[in-house]
Write a protein that holds these residues in place. Sequence first.
Motif, PDB file in Angstrom:
ATOM      1  N   THR A  50       0.824  -1.207   0.000  1.00 55.64           N
ATOM      2  CA  THR A  50       0.000   0.000   0.000  1.00 55.64           C
ATOM      3  C   THR A  50       0.859   1.259   0.000  1.00 55.64           C
ATOM      4  OG1 THR A  50      -1.633   1.259   1.283  1.00 55.64           O
ATOM      5  CG2 THR A  50      -0.128  -0.132   2.530  1.00 55.64           C
TER       6      THR A  50
ATOM      7  N   ARG B 122      -0.356   3.850   1.453  1.00 58.85           N
ATOM      8  CA  ARG B 122      -0.761   4.505   2.692  1.00 58.85           C
ATOM      9  C   ARG B 122       0.230   4.179   3.796  1.00 58.85           C
ATOM     10  NH1 ARG B 122      -7.332   3.692   2.978  1.00 58.85           N
ATOM     11  NH2 ARG B 122      -7.745   3.810   0.739  1.00 58.85           N
TER      12      ARG B 122
ATOM     13  N   ASP C 213      -4.327   3.392   8.999  1.00 60.19           N
ATOM     14  CA  ASP C 213      -4.427   2.600   7.775  1.00 60.19           C
ATOM     15  C   ASP C 213      -3.765   1.239   7.954  1.00 60.19           C
ATOM     16  OD1 ASP C 213      -5.764   4.624   6.420  1.00 60.19           O
ATOM     17  OD2 ASP C 213      -3.885   5.566   5.783  1.00 60.19           O
TER      18      ASP C 213
END
Length: 228
Positions: free
Chosen positions: A85, A87, A92
């Motif tokens: 990811t 993020r 998250d």
Amino acid sequence: MSTALRILLADDDLLMRELLQTVFAAYGHEVEVFDDGAEAWAAFNEAPAPMVVLDWEMPRMDGLEVCRRIRDHDAGEDTYLLVITARSKAADLEDVLKAGADDYLSKPVTPSDIAARLRIAEKRIEVATARRRAEEELRKARYLAGVGEISLALQHEINNPLAALLTTAEIVKQGMVPAEEIPAALATIETQAKRIVEVLKRLREVQTDKSVEYAHGQRMVDLSGRKP
């Protein structure tokens, strides 16, 4: 090198797919590549894999939803799930772990980052495989022990009535019983036969953990019908 793994890889970024596939293949693993989560989930559902690598944000089905579905699958408990990811917020990353992922990589990633996660996955999968093998051996051992307990119980409970039945039947057959005693002899045969039938009936109803010590530490299933 560890045993070759079948790895499902899903990422909608072509360059990321190629990078991951190249590293995994370099370590001798078989990689099936998909560009969205729905295809990866369909592939796992059809043939579960020991490792699945997922981008978080993908069309049709995101990586976290795939993680959740795999963890709910009967064969998904030990699958190693790696989420990639862009993020990086703590909340998250917490969501990634809550979805059932074992680990994550934050973009941008390097070949060394991927190789490090792969080594961790290999070790985890090796441990899980060994555990499942040990559990299967234990299950087999318990089954065989149960067979032994049942066999000993049948021998113990049936031998006496069977011996009485066969002995009485042979005496009658040989004409050694006076005519007036034949009804009593037949009644004895019937009684012993019913005892055997009763033991077999209790065998059908027996609980697997209902066993008693017989002799010298041996155990047998309790078919006596006596209340504890």
